[in-house]
Design an enzyme around this catalytic site. Structure first.
Site, PDB file in Angstrom:
ATOM      1  N   GLU A 114       0.814  -1.207  -0.062  1.00 50.50           N
ATOM      2  CA  GLU A 114       0.092   0.062   0.135  1.00 50.50           C
ATOM      3  C   GLU A 114       0.949   1.249   0.004  1.00 50.50           C
ATOM      4  O   GLU A 114       1.780   1.194   0.743  1.00 50.50           O
ATOM      5  CB  GLU A 114      -0.739  -0.022   1.177  1.00 50.50           C
ATOM      6  N   LYS A 116       2.328   4.585   1.348  1.00 54.21           N
ATOM      7  CA  LYS A 116       2.406   5.174   2.832  1.00 54.21           C
ATOM      8  C   LYS A 116       2.118   6.687   2.620  1.00 54.21           C
ATOM      9  O   LYS A 116       2.738   7.344   2.087  1.00 54.21           O
ATOM     10  CB  LYS A 116       3.764   5.027   3.195  1.00 54.21           C
ATOM     11  N   ASP A 118       1.124  10.482   3.543  1.00 60.85           N
ATOM     12  CA  ASP A 118       1.999  11.384   4.496  1.00 60.85           C
ATOM     13  C   ASP A 118       0.874  12.088   4.952  1.00 60.85           C
ATOM     14  O   ASP A 118       0.383  13.412   4.688  1.00 60.85           O
ATOM     15  CB  ASP A 118       2.862  12.387   3.510  1.00 60.85           C
ATOM     16  N   TYR A 226      -6.291   1.193   6.508  1.00 60.45           N
ATOM     17  CA  TYR A 226      -5.161   0.312   6.436  1.00 60.45           C
ATOM     18  C   TYR A 226      -5.126  -0.839   7.341  1.00 60.45           C
ATOM     19  O   TYR A 226      -4.164  -1.408   7.249  1.00 60.45           O
ATOM     20  CB  TYR A 226      -3.808   1.092   5.963  1.00 60.45           C
ATOM     21  N   LYS A 315      10.998   3.365   2.387  1.00 55.88           N
ATOM     22  CA  LYS A 315      10.877   4.991   1.899  1.00 55.88           C
ATOM     23  C   LYS A 315      11.319   5.220   0.603  1.00 55.88           C
ATOM     24  O   LYS A 315      12.344   4.951   0.214  1.00 55.88           O
ATOM     25  CB  LYS A 315      11.587   5.756   3.148  1.00 55.88           C
ATOM     26  N   CYS A 409      19.710  46.787 -13.340  1.00 60.36           N
ATOM     27  CA  CYS A 409      19.734  45.375 -13.877  1.00 60.36           C
ATOM     28  C   CYS A 409      21.171  44.903 -13.554  1.00 60.36           C
ATOM     29  O   CYS A 409      22.061  45.572 -13.658  1.00 60.36           O
ATOM     30  CB  CYS A 409      19.511  45.427 -14.992  1.00 60.36           C
ATOM     31  N   CYS A 412      22.962  44.639 -17.129  1.00 62.47           N
ATOM     32  CA  CYS A 412      23.037  46.113 -17.941  1.00 62.47           C
ATOM     33  C   CYS A 412      22.974  47.110 -17.257  1.00 62.47           C
ATOM     34  O   CYS A 412      23.286  48.214 -17.708  1.00 62.47           O
ATOM     35  CB  CYS A 412      22.249  46.030 -19.176  1.00 62.47           C
ATOM     36  N   CYS A 427      13.834  44.465 -15.961  1.00 66.16           N
ATOM     37  CA  CYS A 427      14.928  45.370 -16.477  1.00 66.16           C
ATOM     38  C   CYS A 427      14.402  46.095 -17.597  1.00 66.16           C
ATOM     39  O   CYS A 427      13.657  45.543 -18.303  1.00 66.16           O
ATOM     40  CB  CYS A 427      16.104  44.381 -16.737  1.00 66.16           C
ATOM     41  N   CYS A 433      20.088  45.045 -23.030  1.00 67.23           N
ATOM     42  CA  CYS A 433      20.611  44.051 -22.086  1.00 67.23           C
ATOM     43  C   CYS A 433      20.825  42.810 -22.767  1.00 67.23           C
ATOM     44  O   CYS A 433      20.221  42.210 -23.301  1.00 67.23           O
ATOM     45  CB  CYS A 433      19.414  43.834 -21.061  1.00 67.23           C
TER      46      CYS A 433
HETATM   47  N1  5U1 Z   1      -0.331   1.955   4.290  1.00 69.10           N
HETATM   48  C1  5U1 Z   1      -0.212   2.094   5.428  1.00 69.10           C
HETATM   49  N2  5U1 Z   1       0.166   2.997   6.288  1.00 69.10           N
HETATM   50  N3  5U1 Z   1       0.483   2.484   7.489  1.00 69.10           N
HETATM   51  C2  5U1 Z   1       1.125   3.056   8.520  1.00 69.10           C
HETATM   52  N4  5U1 Z   1      -0.309   0.857   6.322  1.00 69.10           N
HETATM   53  C3  5U1 Z   1       0.417   1.265   7.526  1.00 69.10           C
HETATM   54  N5  5U1 Z   1       0.375   0.442   8.437  1.00 69.10           N
HETATM   55  C4  5U1 Z   1       0.732   0.980   9.499  1.00 69.10           C
HETATM   56  C5  5U1 Z   1       1.297   2.507   9.648  1.00 69.10           C
HETATM   57  C6  5U1 Z   1       1.594   3.071  10.942  1.00 69.10           C
HETATM   58  O1  5U1 Z   1       0.786   0.166  10.824  1.00 69.10           O
HETATM   59  C7  5U1 Z   1       0.591  -1.211  10.749  1.00 69.10           C
HETATM   60  C8  5U1 Z   1       1.509  -1.871  11.628  1.00 69.10           C
HETATM   61  C9  5U1 Z   1      -0.866  -1.485  11.013  1.00 69.10           C
END
Ligand code: 5U1
Length: 671
Positions: A114, A116, A118, A226, A315, A409, A412, A427, A433
């Site tokens: 999956e 990850k 942010d 997730y 990562k 400038c 020039c 300029c 120039c």
């Molecule tokens: N996609 C995904 N992100 N994430 C973050 N899966 C997932 N699982 C995580 C975390 C912290 O922890 C699992 C150990 C459930």
């Protein structure tokens, strides 16, 4: 209780929930907004008229109540684990080896993969299918109760769909802000003179930390699930991927990029696949999470110090890094715009070493409050040029130096000016120039303009510095011996260059117009101008009003074209070029343009074409490419991530093509 009203309320809630699910979870809306709004209005009316029918899980109750005084602490019955990181293929191989050792088996392992996201990790607690509590991860054992805020996020169901869910079901996932929503939020903040967010993650975190859920409700947040935490009185499938599918059927959003692969080789392929796709995704990701798919194996593997042995985050290269601002140079562009360029202590970011980044303009320097000597955060995502996104003010050294925008400038020494309403400083030297002259010639020679092969930037700079080219037409009167004497040239290269220049003399009117470098006249506008006027002489006499009759040309661009064409020096320059031998075939009017009169909208990400290529090819076929969908739209091309435009096209019953269908149609029309 009025039984008819009760029945209608139940029916309305279930229909609205169905629409919410299709819109926010499946990304597949089925009714126009107006219809949805009518259902909500009717439900509100009934709930007001019959207060006894009100219910906390009603779709009308996403926001309500007072702002909180603070967040209550929540203890997680099942700790919210964190993940170990892998930074290389070797780390991933070691991960697989450890699993084989622990399971005492060399069988190929199935991994659920999956993106990850942010964002912010959260837990949602459902009892009897009703959302009871939303909480942050906190330190993994104790988080904060953010129930009022999570209730405002449309992709989080207040009540699970269908049946068969455990009596107690804790779902875990990430709340995040999609890139488009983040940009819109920041644009709004900027327009209101408010502080902007540094990145989508901070924006998501800030939005969840609001004590007033009415503010959270206005933020474009999404949730993606997730994992599960506490599960009581119910069964879940025996594989992680099947659990996610099950959550999806209960109305929870899961990531559509999730896949199951075999072994570490499958993981590596998935990693590469998503790394390539990273910049096209609608949200920021910082890597991939790989999990052993078989739940029984997960249980056997267990965890060490808060991280499971059965999962790892591989990562991606960081897209933001911290470095030091060593100085600022001011570059002068083709139209005289001064761009401040940050000179940085080299830093590895987004997969390359970056030592320069744009600071855009004076307003941006002001906004960032950045000084020379500061620690700065540099961002490089995809092919976008590196940006300084933030100065780390708390690390400012005592000897930091303010950045002063020059009054003259740097090339020039002509005065610089900033016109009212413009963000840029220019300029005023024009072609006096040398920087502007160099950039103008580079543009003239570039691939999409006159396409002079072998006339690279360094050569142009040298030719201008040595006075070989003063004006554009000088390019067509070069002396072979003089060119052969230049750095890195010689007889053969010089002859090749002269041949390429000769070849470039035969061009097209749109290319020639584009190559003149008129402000705001890109390829598409040049094409429209050429189609409309058919020759140069008519452009000399075209009024601003006449120019505005052309598609996509508004008063500003018309003003630039008019001003350019009225200048005697420019007319002389054009005539000198034509006298030097530049020529083109007469413009063909409509017959080769099967899309003449049609308006097409491109939306979402395209993978086989760049946006500009798709647009150009459609325009070449005579189409108008518009930015929004209306009743006049002929058809829409929708790639992944298409949102409101696709929705509108569906509402208006306008034909929608995916990218493959579009490619086929283009090929047919162009053949
Ligand atoms: N996609 C995904 N992100 N994430 C973050 N899966 C997932 N699982 C995580 C975390 C912290 O922890 C699992 C150990 C459930």
């Amino acid at each position: 209780m009025d039984l008819f009203a009760a029945e209608e309320v139940t029916a309305l809630r279930s229909e609205i929930e169905e629409h919410n699910y299709r819109y926010y979870v499946l990304d597949d809306p089925s009714v126009p907004d107006a219809h949805y709004d009518r259902l909500m209005t009717r439900l509100r009316e009934l709930e007001t008229a019959y207060p006894e029918l009100a219910s906390d899980d009603s779709p009308t109750k996403r926001v309500g109540g007072e702002a909180l005084k603070g967040f209550q602490q929540v203890s997680h019955d099942v700790p919210m684990l964190s993940l170990d990181n892998a930074f290389s293929h070797e780390d991933m191989q070691a991960f697989e080896r450890r699993i084989h050792d622990w399971l005492n088996s060399n069988e190929t392992i199935e991994f659920a993969c999956e993106p990850k996201l942010d964002g912010i990790a959260v837990s949602l607690l459902y009892i009897d299918g009703i959302l009871q509590r939303g909480a942050t991860r906190g330190d993994g054992s104790t988080g904060e109760d953010i129930t009022a805020n999570v209730r405002t996020i449309p992709s989080i169901p207040l009540r699970l769909r269908g049946q068969g869910y455990p009596k107690t079901l804790e779902v875990r996932g990430e709340i995040y802000m999609p890139k488009q929503g983040f940009d819109a939020l920041n644009a709004k903040a900027m327009a209101a003179g408010e502080k902007t967010f540094v990145n989508p993650r901070n924006a998501a975190a800030g939005s969840l930390r609001q004590l007033d859920p009415n503010i959270t409700a206005q933020r474009p947040l999404q949730m993606c699930c997730y994992a599960v935490g506490l599960v009581k009185d119910g069964e879940l499938p025996k594989q992680h991927s099947a659990i996610l599918d099950q959550l999806h059927t209960w109305g929870l959003r899961i990531n559509s990029e999730s896949q199951v692969v075999k072994g570490i080789k499958g993981c590596a392929e998935y990693y590469q696949y998503l790394l390539n796709k990273r910049d096209q995704l609608a949200y920021d990701i910082d890597g991939i999470v790989f999990k052993v798919n078989d739940i029984a194996s997960q249980k056997r593997l267990g965890f060490v110090s808060r991280a499971p042995r059965w999962a790892i985050a591989h990562k991606f290269p960081a897209q933001e890094e911290m470095t030091t601002l060593l100085g600022v140079d001011f570059q002068v562009g083709r139209t005289g715009v001064l761009t401040p360029v940050a000179r940085l202590k080299p830093v590895f970011v987004g997969g390359v070493t970056v030592s320069n980044a744009t600071l855009h303009n004076a307003d941006e320097i002001e906004r960032l409050q950045v000084h020379i000597g500061d620690s700065v955060i540099v961002r490089r995502a995809g092919d976008v040029i590196p940006q300084v996104v933030r100065a780390v003010l708390e690390r400012r050294p005592a000897d930091s130096v303010e950045i002063v925008f020059p009054n003259q400038c740097p090339i020039c020494a002509s005065d610089v000016e900033r016109l009212p309403g413009e963000a840029v400083t220019r300029c005023t030297g024009g072609l006096v120039c040398s920087a502007q002259r160099k950039e103008m010639i580079k543009h003239f020679a570039s691939r999409k303009a006159m396409d002079i092969e072998g006339l690279g930037d360094k050569l142009v700079e040298q030719m201008v510095d040595e006075g070989i080219i003063v004006e554009l037409a000088d390019l067509f009167h070069l002396d072979l011996e003089r060119i052969a004497d230049m750095d890195r040239m010689g007889d053969k290269s010089a002859q090749n260059l002269l041949d390429a220049i000769e070849k470039a003399k035969y061009t097209t009117l749109p290319r020639f117009l584009f190559s003149l470098g008129i402000r705001e006249v890109g390829e598409a506008t040049a094409l429209n101008l050429a189609r409309h006027f058919g020759d140069i002489a008519s452009l000399y006499t075209a009024s601003e009003e006449a120019l505005q009759e052309i598609e996509d040309i508004g008063p500003i661009v018309a003003g630039h074209i008019f001003h350019f064409m009225q200048q005697e020096a420019n007319q002389t320059s054009i005539e000198s070029l034509i006298a030097a031998g530049i020529h083109w075939p007469a413009m063909v009017q409509n017959e080769a343009q099967p899309l003449a009169g049609q308006t097409i909208v491109l939306t979402g990400k395209l993978e086989q074409f760049s946006r500009s290529e798709a647009k150009q090819r459609l325009q070449n076929l005579g189409a108008k490419v518009a930015g929004s969908v209306s009743a006049n739209t002929s058809w829409v091309v929708a790639g992944p991530g298409a949102g409101s435009k696709l929705k509108k096209a569906t509402e208006l019953d306008i034909e929608v093509l995916d990218e493959d269908q579009f490619a086929i149609r283009l090929a047919e029309l162009e053949s």
